[in-house]
Design a protein around this motif. Sequence first.
Motif, PDB file in Angstrom:
ATOM      1  N   PHE A 131       0.838  -1.202   0.000  1.00 60.71           N
ATOM      2  CA  PHE A 131       0.000   0.000   0.000  1.00 60.71           C
ATOM      3  C   PHE A 131       0.875   1.254   0.000  1.00 60.71           C
ATOM      4  N   VAL A 132       1.915   1.228   0.805  1.00 58.58           N
ATOM      5  CA  VAL A 132       2.841   2.367   0.857  1.00 58.58           C
ATOM      6  C   VAL A 132       3.696   2.425  -0.417  1.00 58.58           C
ATOM      7  N   PHE A 133       4.165   1.262  -0.873  1.00 56.15           N
ATOM      8  CA  PHE A 133       5.065   1.196  -2.026  1.00 56.15           C
ATOM      9  C   PHE A 133       4.403   1.734  -3.296  1.00 56.15           C
ATOM     10  N   TYR A 134       3.133   1.405  -3.500  1.00 55.91           N
ATOM     11  CA  TYR A 134       2.443   1.798  -4.736  1.00 55.91           C
ATOM     12  C   TYR A 134       1.632   3.087  -4.590  1.00 55.91           C
ATOM     13  N   TRP A 135       1.684   3.701  -3.428  1.00 55.79           N
ATOM     14  CA  TRP A 135       0.879   4.889  -3.175  1.00 55.79           C
ATOM     15  C   TRP A 135       1.036   5.944  -4.269  1.00 55.79           C
ATOM     16  N   ALA A 136       2.262   6.294  -4.608  1.00 53.54           N
ATOM     17  CA  ALA A 136       2.512   7.388  -5.545  1.00 53.54           C
ATOM     18  C   ALA A 136       2.009   7.094  -6.952  1.00 53.54           C
ATOM     19  N   GLU A 137       1.820   5.837  -7.296  1.00 53.30           N
ATOM     20  CA  GLU A 137       1.296   5.491  -8.617  1.00 53.30           C
ATOM     21  C   GLU A 137      -0.185   5.848  -8.741  1.00 53.30           C
ATOM     22  N   TYR A 138      -0.889   5.884  -7.624  1.00 50.13           N
ATOM     23  CA  TYR A 138      -2.325   6.150  -7.651  1.00 50.13           C
ATOM     24  C   TYR A 138      -2.661   7.552  -7.145  1.00 50.13           C
ATOM     25  N   PHE A 139      -1.917   8.022  -6.158  1.00 45.19           N
ATOM     26  CA  PHE A 139      -2.127   9.368  -5.634  1.00 45.19           C
ATOM     27  C   PHE A 139      -0.951  10.240  -6.070  1.00 45.19           C
ATOM     28  N   THR A 140      -0.978  10.630  -7.325  1.00 41.05           N
ATOM     29  CA  THR A 140       0.166  11.344  -7.910  1.00 41.05           C
ATOM     30  C   THR A 140       0.336  12.755  -7.347  1.00 41.05           C
ATOM     31  N   GLN A 141      -0.741  13.354  -6.890  1.00 48.56           N
ATOM     32  CA  GLN A 141      -0.679  14.727  -6.387  1.00 48.56           C
ATOM     33  C   GLN A 141      -0.805  14.812  -4.871  1.00 48.56           C
ATOM     34  N   GLN A 142      -0.945  13.665  -4.225  1.00 55.47           N
ATOM     35  CA  GLN A 142      -1.153  13.663  -2.779  1.00 55.47           C
ATOM     36  C   GLN A 142      -0.060  12.850  -2.097  1.00 55.47           C
ATOM     37  N   PRO A 143       0.853  13.492  -1.384  1.00 58.04           N
ATOM     38  CA  PRO A 143       1.886  12.724  -0.672  1.00 58.04           C
ATOM     39  C   PRO A 143       1.290  11.946   0.497  1.00 58.04           C
ATOM     40  N   LEU A 144       1.941  10.875   0.830  1.00 52.92           N
ATOM     41  CA  LEU A 144       1.519  10.074   1.978  1.00 52.92           C
ATOM     42  C   LEU A 144       2.002  10.777   3.240  1.00 52.92           C
ATOM     43  N   LEU A 145       1.071  11.186   4.085  1.00 52.31           N
ATOM     44  CA  LEU A 145       1.408  12.006   5.248  1.00 52.31           C
ATOM     45  C   LEU A 145       1.908  11.191   6.431  1.00 52.31           C
ATOM     46  N   TYR A 146       1.418   9.962   6.565  1.00 56.73           N
ATOM     47  CA  TYR A 146       1.869   9.093   7.644  1.00 56.73           C
ATOM     48  C   TYR A 146       1.540   7.655   7.273  1.00 56.73           C
ATOM     49  N   PRO A 147       2.207   6.682   7.881  1.00 58.86           N
ATOM     50  CA  PRO A 147       2.005   5.283   7.496  1.00 58.86           C
ATOM     51  C   PRO A 147       0.601   4.794   7.851  1.00 58.86           C
ATOM     52  N   PRO A 148      -0.075   4.138   6.915  1.00 62.78           N
ATOM     53  CA  PRO A 148      -1.365   3.519   7.228  1.00 62.78           C
ATOM     54  C   PRO A 148      -1.140   2.204   7.966  1.00 62.78           C
ATOM     55  N   SER A 149      -2.175   1.700   8.604  1.00 62.09           N
ATOM     56  CA  SER A 149      -2.055   0.405   9.266  1.00 62.09           C
ATOM     57  C   SER A 149      -3.326  -0.402   9.041  1.00 62.09           C
ATOM     58  N   PHE A 150      -3.173  -1.717   9.082  1.00 63.83           N
ATOM     59  CA  PHE A 150      -4.283  -2.635   8.877  1.00 63.83           C
ATOM     60  C   PHE A 150      -4.255  -3.701   9.965  1.00 63.83           C
ATOM     61  N   ASP A 151      -5.440  -4.053  10.460  1.00 66.96           N
ATOM     62  CA  ASP A 151      -5.510  -5.170  11.394  1.00 66.96           C
ATOM     63  C   ASP A 151      -6.015  -6.393  10.652  1.00 66.96           C
ATOM     64  N   GLY A 152      -5.727  -7.571  11.188  1.00 63.77           N
ATOM     65  CA  GLY A 152      -6.107  -8.803  10.508  1.00 63.77           C
ATOM     66  C   GLY A 152      -6.709  -9.821  11.450  1.00 63.77           C
ATOM     67  N   ARG A 153      -7.457 -10.743  10.891  1.00 61.25           N
ATOM     68  CA  ARG A 153      -8.032 -11.848  11.666  1.00 61.25           C
ATOM     69  C   ARG A 153      -8.055 -13.081  10.778  1.00 61.25           C
ATOM     70  N   VAL A 154      -8.101 -14.248  11.401  1.00 59.24           N
ATOM     71  CA  VAL A 154      -8.133 -15.522  10.681  1.00 59.24           C
ATOM     72  C   VAL A 154      -9.405 -16.267  11.058  1.00 59.24           C
ATOM     73  N   VAL A 155     -10.138 -16.724  10.035  1.00 61.10           N
ATOM     74  CA  VAL A 155     -11.355 -17.500  10.252  1.00 61.10           C
ATOM     75  C   VAL A 155     -11.303 -18.723   9.351  1.00 61.10           C
ATOM     76  N   LEU A 156     -11.763 -19.866   9.870  1.00 59.38           N
ATOM     77  CA  LEU A 156     -11.777 -21.111   9.106  1.00 59.38           C
ATOM     78  C   LEU A 156     -13.197 -21.449   8.672  1.00 59.38           C
ATOM     79  N   TYR A 157     -13.311 -21.920   7.417  1.00 59.81           N
ATOM     80  CA  TYR A 157     -14.609 -22.341   6.889  1.00 59.81           C
ATOM     81  C   TYR A 157     -14.485 -23.752   6.336  1.00 59.81           C
ATOM     82  N   PRO A 158     -15.247 -24.699   6.890  1.00 59.35           N
ATOM     83  CA  PRO A 158     -15.046 -26.110   6.550  1.00 59.35           C
ATOM     84  C   PRO A 158     -15.657 -26.563   5.231  1.00 59.35           C
TER      85      PRO A 158
END
Length: 290
Positions: A131-158
């Motif tokens: 997300f950080v690496f490709y940011w400038a390819e999509y937001f060409t006029q908007q610099p990244l002001l601070y690092p984004p973060s994502f939380d994750g979870r794991v669920v099993l489906y049988p």
Amino acid sequence: MLLKTVCVRAPRLQQRAFSCGVAMAKSKFEYVRNFETDDTCLKNCYIVVRLDGRNFHKFSEQHGFLKPNDERALGLMARSAESVMDNMEDVCVAYGQSDEFSFVFKRSTNLFKRRASKLMTHVTSQFSSSFVFYWAEYFTQQPLLYPPSFDGRVVLYPSNRNLRDYLSWRQADCHINNLYNTVFWALVQKGGLSTSQAEERLRGTVAGDKNEMLFSEFNINYNSEPQQYRKGTTLIWGMAEEVVTKKVKPANENEKEVHVTRTRRKIAAHHCDIIGEQFWEEHPGLLESD
């Protein structure tokens, strides 16, 4: 003779002493591994890792995301998800909408020995860094002001039915949220209401009310809105032909370029209904047999 004997044995004694020291240190401290929790995922289950943006309401405001949908942000999310799939080919399906993405590992995967913590952290770190690496390819006029973060979870489906119901749930959520946001921002941007007034106007309304409001007041047919906004993004593996140029040097001839057509696996993005049967009938190999 004595000198020779000493010279031969000394290195062996030194090596054995060193080996004993390592073995003793390992046996003395390795008990701490007993504190680790076994988080091996149950076999014969699909493993789903779902990521959600953390505090993305604030993040989107500070980075000037367009409302109700920003194609740049959606494109960046999809590109980051492709990066995850490129690095972990056992992901058979990925589905994303808004600031979330779900990654489905095939039922038979043995990646990271099916350890939930390994799978979740690898997906989260790969997605976040992409997300950080490709940011400038999509937001060409908007610099990244601070690092984004994502939380994750794991669920099993049988079962396949369980997994499809999960994906259907996420797509239904996409529709519900997008319909609300489309009406909400139409009331604010075109209707001149404040955000609190728009919230009050929509309180207690159902889908039919929102569709009628869009059409009668703003001449917007919700069904004509882009599929990506209404259906989200589904990523799957497919086959694609590509033409590449190779340099060859035949015997007794000068080097020359030739065009070669080859088939390779490639990630394909779909913006379509995945609740009904058509998508799954068109891609019968996505899911493993129950």
